[in-house]
Scaffold this motif. Structure first.
Motif, PDB file in Angstrom:
ATOM      1  N   GLU A 175      54.767  85.370 -32.950  1.00 57.97           N
ATOM      2  CA  GLU A 175      55.162  85.939 -34.364  1.00 57.97           C
ATOM      3  C   GLU A 175      55.401  87.409 -34.349  1.00 57.97           C
ATOM      4  OE1 GLU A 175      56.615  85.822 -38.063  1.00 57.97           O
ATOM      5  OE2 GLU A 175      55.973  84.054 -36.697  1.00 57.97           O
ATOM      6  N   ALA A 176      54.595  88.206 -33.392  1.00 58.36           N
ATOM      7  CA  ALA A 176      54.527  89.558 -33.406  1.00 58.36           C
ATOM      8  C   ALA A 176      55.747  90.059 -32.791  1.00 58.36           C
ATOM      9  CB  ALA A 176      53.267  90.247 -32.988  1.00 58.36           C
ATOM     10  N   ALA A 177      56.053  89.412 -31.717  1.00 56.80           N
ATOM     11  CA  ALA A 177      57.195  89.849 -31.045  1.00 56.80           C
ATOM     12  C   ALA A 177      58.794  89.458 -31.762  1.00 56.80           C
ATOM     13  CB  ALA A 177      57.356  89.190 -29.727  1.00 56.80           C
ATOM     14  N   ALA A 178      58.742  88.183 -32.518  1.00 62.70           N
ATOM     15  CA  ALA A 178      59.665  87.850 -33.483  1.00 62.70           C
ATOM     16  C   ALA A 178      59.804  89.030 -34.633  1.00 62.70           C
ATOM     17  CB  ALA A 178      59.763  86.514 -34.025  1.00 62.70           C
ATOM     18  N   GLN A 179      58.701  89.297 -35.183  1.00 64.16           N
ATOM     19  CA  GLN A 179      59.041  90.349 -36.249  1.00 64.16           C
ATOM     20  C   GLN A 179      59.318  91.734 -35.897  1.00 64.16           C
ATOM     21  OE1 GLN A 179      54.929  90.371 -38.381  1.00 64.16           O
ATOM     22  NE2 GLN A 179      55.262  88.454 -39.126  1.00 64.16           N
ATOM     23  N   GLU A 180      59.094  92.142 -34.656  1.00 59.03           N
ATOM     24  CA  GLU A 180      59.502  93.381 -34.260  1.00 59.03           C
ATOM     25  C   GLU A 180      61.009  93.278 -33.809  1.00 59.03           C
ATOM     26  OE1 GLU A 180      59.521  97.258 -32.595  1.00 59.03           O
ATOM     27  OE2 GLU A 180      58.000  96.221 -33.883  1.00 59.03           O
ATOM     28  N   ALA A 181      61.457  92.149 -33.409  1.00 60.22           N
ATOM     29  CA  ALA A 181      62.883  92.103 -33.088  1.00 60.22           C
ATOM     30  C   ALA A 181      63.599  92.228 -34.351  1.00 60.22           C
ATOM     31  CB  ALA A 181      63.118  90.872 -32.244  1.00 60.22           C
ATOM     32  N   ALA A 191      71.206 101.640 -40.284  1.00 59.65           N
ATOM     33  CA  ALA A 191      71.850 102.757 -39.744  1.00 59.65           C
ATOM     34  C   ALA A 191      73.424 102.671 -39.722  1.00 59.65           C
ATOM     35  CB  ALA A 191      71.222 103.163 -38.491  1.00 59.65           C
ATOM     36  N   LYS A 192      73.929 101.654 -39.413  1.00 62.42           N
ATOM     37  CA  LYS A 192      75.348 101.527 -39.255  1.00 62.42           C
ATOM     38  C   LYS A 192      75.994 101.153 -40.463  1.00 62.42           C
ATOM     39  CE  LYS A 192      75.268 100.438 -34.376  1.00 62.42           C
ATOM     40  NZ  LYS A 192      75.466  99.278 -33.467  1.00 62.42           N
ATOM     41  N   GLY A 193      75.234 100.665 -41.636  1.00 65.00           N
ATOM     42  CA  GLY A 193      75.692 100.453 -42.805  1.00 65.00           C
ATOM     43  C   GLY A 193      76.153  98.815 -42.658  1.00 65.00           C
ATOM     44  N   ASN A 194      75.795  98.160 -41.832  1.00 71.98           N
ATOM     45  CA  ASN A 194      76.292  96.831 -41.753  1.00 71.98           C
ATOM     46  C   ASN A 194      75.002  95.715 -42.323  1.00 71.98           C
ATOM     47  OD1 ASN A 194      78.243  97.388 -40.183  1.00 71.98           O
ATOM     48  ND2 ASN A 194      77.261  97.414 -38.296  1.00 71.98           N
ATOM     49  N   LYS A 195      75.481  94.522 -42.625  1.00 70.84           N
ATOM     50  CA  LYS A 195      74.640  93.582 -43.220  1.00 70.84           C
ATOM     51  C   LYS A 195      74.274  92.445 -42.055  1.00 70.84           C
ATOM     52  CE  LYS A 195      74.314  90.149 -46.924  1.00 70.84           C
ATOM     53  NZ  LYS A 195      74.961  89.594 -48.157  1.00 70.84           N
ATOM     54  N   VAL A 196      73.029  92.139 -41.715  1.00 73.70           N
ATOM     55  CA  VAL A 196      72.509  91.369 -40.893  1.00 73.70           C
ATOM     56  C   VAL A 196      72.895  89.675 -41.463  1.00 73.70           C
ATOM     57  CG1 VAL A 196      70.624  90.495 -39.509  1.00 73.70           C
ATOM     58  CG2 VAL A 196      70.623  92.858 -40.300  1.00 73.70           C
ATOM     59  N   GLN A 197      73.353  88.923 -40.557  1.00 75.10           N
ATOM     60  CA  GLN A 197      73.583  87.591 -40.814  1.00 75.10           C
ATOM     61  C   GLN A 197      72.174  86.809 -40.369  1.00 75.10           C
ATOM     62  OE1 GLN A 197      76.940  87.569 -37.529  1.00 75.10           O
ATOM     63  NE2 GLN A 197      77.554  85.942 -39.013  1.00 75.10           N
ATOM     64  N   PRO A 198      72.055  86.087 -41.633  1.00 76.67           N
ATOM     65  CA  PRO A 198      70.760  84.949 -41.407  1.00 76.67           C
ATOM     66  C   PRO A 198      70.768  84.454 -39.964  1.00 76.67           C
ATOM     67  CG  PRO A 198      71.855  84.696 -43.542  1.00 76.67           C
ATOM     68  CD  PRO A 198      72.834  85.589 -42.709  1.00 76.67           C
ATOM     69  N   GLN A 199      71.679  84.041 -39.395  1.00 72.26           N
ATOM     70  CA  GLN A 199      71.423  83.395 -37.949  1.00 72.26           C
ATOM     71  C   GLN A 199      71.056  84.356 -36.958  1.00 72.26           C
ATOM     72  OE1 GLN A 199      74.450  83.451 -40.097  1.00 72.26           O
ATOM     73  NE2 GLN A 199      75.747  81.704 -39.855  1.00 72.26           N
ATOM     74  N   THR A 200      71.234  85.694 -37.075  1.00 70.96           N
ATOM     75  CA  THR A 200      71.055  86.415 -36.085  1.00 70.96           C
ATOM     76  C   THR A 200      69.320  86.654 -36.393  1.00 70.96           C
ATOM     77  OG1 THR A 200      72.816  87.874 -36.477  1.00 70.96           O
ATOM     78  CG2 THR A 200      71.088  89.042 -35.449  1.00 70.96           C
ATOM     79  N   LEU A 201      69.025  86.828 -37.682  1.00 71.00           N
ATOM     80  CA  LEU A 201      67.366  86.780 -37.751  1.00 71.00           C
ATOM     81  C   LEU A 201      66.721  85.517 -37.302  1.00 71.00           C
ATOM     82  CD1 LEU A 201      67.278  88.405 -41.144  1.00 71.00           C
ATOM     83  CD2 LEU A 201      67.059  89.568 -38.981  1.00 71.00           C
ATOM     84  N   ILE A 202      67.169  84.342 -37.224  1.00 71.35           N
ATOM     85  CA  ILE A 202      66.744  83.063 -36.688  1.00 71.35           C
ATOM     86  C   ILE A 202      66.574  83.178 -35.177  1.00 71.35           C
ATOM     87  CG2 ILE A 202      67.003  80.563 -36.556  1.00 71.35           C
ATOM     88  CD1 ILE A 202      68.263  80.545 -39.516  1.00 71.35           C
ATOM     89  N   ALA A 203      67.891  83.633 -34.616  1.00 74.05           N
ATOM     90  CA  ALA A 203      67.858  83.802 -33.188  1.00 74.05           C
ATOM     91  C   ALA A 203      67.064  84.831 -32.668  1.00 74.05           C
ATOM     92  CB  ALA A 203      69.308  84.047 -32.862  1.00 74.05           C
ATOM     93  N   ALA A 204      66.501  85.759 -33.366  1.00 75.70           N
ATOM     94  CA  ALA A 204      65.790  86.906 -32.788  1.00 75.70           C
ATOM     95  C   ALA A 204      64.387  86.292 -32.677  1.00 75.70           C
ATOM     96  CB  ALA A 204      65.521  88.054 -34.019  1.00 75.70           C
ATOM     97  N   GLY A 205      64.017  85.122 -33.285  1.00 76.70           N
ATOM     98  CA  GLY A 205      62.649  84.568 -33.013  1.00 76.70           C
ATOM     99  C   GLY A 205      62.520  83.733 -31.663  1.00 76.70           C
ATOM    100  N   PHE A 206      63.809  83.924 -30.840  1.00 77.75           N
ATOM    101  CA  PHE A 206      63.881  83.011 -29.582  1.00 77.75           C
ATOM    102  C   PHE A 206      64.305  83.696 -28.202  1.00 77.75           C
ATOM    103  CE2 PHE A 206      63.678  80.177 -32.754  1.00 77.75           C
ATOM    104  CZ  PHE A 206      63.023  78.922 -32.368  1.00 77.75           C
ATOM    105  N   VAL A 207      63.846  83.691 -27.253  1.00 77.44           N
ATOM    106  CA  VAL A 207      64.371  83.996 -26.016  1.00 77.44           C
ATOM    107  C   VAL A 207      65.430  82.887 -25.491  1.00 77.44           C
ATOM    108  CG1 VAL A 207      64.376  84.745 -23.402  1.00 77.44           C
ATOM    109  CG2 VAL A 207      62.807  85.574 -25.113  1.00 77.44           C
ATOM    110  N   LEU A 208      66.583  83.305 -25.241  1.00 74.89           N
ATOM    111  CA  LEU A 208      67.604  81.975 -24.892  1.00 74.89           C
ATOM    112  C   LEU A 208      68.231  82.294 -23.638  1.00 74.89           C
ATOM    113  CD1 LEU A 208      69.739  82.030 -28.346  1.00 74.89           C
ATOM    114  CD2 LEU A 208      67.834  80.386 -27.764  1.00 74.89           C
ATOM    115  N   LEU A 209      68.251  81.218 -22.979  1.00 72.52           N
ATOM    116  CA  LEU A 209      68.720  81.382 -21.519  1.00 72.52           C
ATOM    117  C   LEU A 209      69.478  80.041 -21.207  1.00 72.52           C
ATOM    118  CD1 LEU A 209      65.474  81.582 -19.231  1.00 72.52           C
ATOM    119  CD2 LEU A 209      66.858  83.268 -20.044  1.00 72.52           C
TER     120      LEU A 209
END
Length: 283
Positions: A175-181, A191-209
């Protein structure tokens, strides 16, 4: 001061201990096969203009895990990307790479020449298909993952030809690593003025191989252990740069800059084994 003196002289001994532990760590993972880690590192170009614009020479390398040695190097400028098929394939090898090497067409070429791959993946940098060739809902797969490690057959679509058959392995982060990601993703987007996609935040909770390795011979936990070995090439880069003091070449001309870098690389390859044999640090 006596303790400081001992620490200064402890380098070779500590290096031997680390080497012993590293060999024990990857013992049995390869199952008799060659493991090569691919990565690239940069060397600053000469000249004020290049320094202002972060100009780099890029060293594309392959690192043989068992022998702890580089066995391939190619120098390009920064315009040439990291490519998983840049290094000639040794049939039967296992080739490991980070997200930059998630290149479906090039992965297919490596596999066609008898190599297997273990590559870090992201949810949006490939066209994902399921085992039947239909569009694969990767985010849905992650949302339904209830275990620490989840796996499914997947395909990487090609521009032409049959999709590449792969295994998709998802390791749930703490949970700590996911929150930091997610914090870093949100900070960068803001910083870039972009909007984060919800899918990106979901995927940030995993390492994918993704891997082409056989599931029976290389179960998911073994594949994850293989990928964790990737940091060894980063350590090797740092050791090389420390050993030879690799810095910006003294000339802009590629005909001078590239041989200059290669000469320093050769010095490191020659002096490091010798220093280990003698138990001393190179001058």
């Amino acid at each position: 001061m006596a303790l400081l003196g001992r620490l200064r002289n402890a380098g070779p001994w500590l290096q031997q201990l680390i080497g012993h532990l590293l060999k024990r760590e990857d013992a049995g993972l390869a199952k008799g096969r060659l493991i090569r880690i691919l990565d690239a590192t940069g060397v600053a170009k000469a000249g004020a203009y290049e320094k202002k614009n972060n100009g780099l020479w890029r060293m594309h390398c392959a690192f043989e895990l068992e022998r702890e040695q580089f066995d391939f190097i190619e120098i390009t400028d920064q315009s040439e990307a990291e490519l998983i098929d840049r290094v000639p394939v040794v049939p039967g090898e296992i080739r490991i790479g980070d997200r930059a090497y998630l290149q479906a067409e090039r992965i297919a070429k490596v596999m066609a020449q008898g190599g297997d791959v273990v590559v870090r993946a992201s949810w949006k940098n490939a066209r994902w298909l399921d085992a039947n060739g239909r569009a694969f809902d990767l985010i849905g797969f992650l949302e339904n993952c209830r275990e620490e490690v989840c796996e499914t057959p997947a395909r990487l679509a090609l521009k032409k030809g049959e999709p590449v058959k792969m295994r998709l392995i998802a390791l749930r982060k703490s949970e700590a690593a996911a929150q930091e990601a997610r914090r870093k993703i949100n900070k960068e987007a803001k910083a870039k003025g972009n909007k984060v996609q919800p899918q990106t935040l979901i995927a940030a909770g995993f390492v994918l191989l993704v891997t082409s390795l056989d599931r029976e011979e290389f179960p998911a936990d073994t594949v994850l252990k293989l990928y964790r070995m990737r940091w060894r090439i980063e350590l090797a880069f740092k050791r090389l740069k420390s050993l030879i003091g690799l810095r910006s070449p003294p000339a802009k001309d590629p005909r001078i800059a590239k041989p200059w870098i290669l000469a320093h690389f050769l010095i490191a390859l020659v002096t490091e084994p010798l220093s280990q044999e003698l138990g001393v640090s190179p001058p």
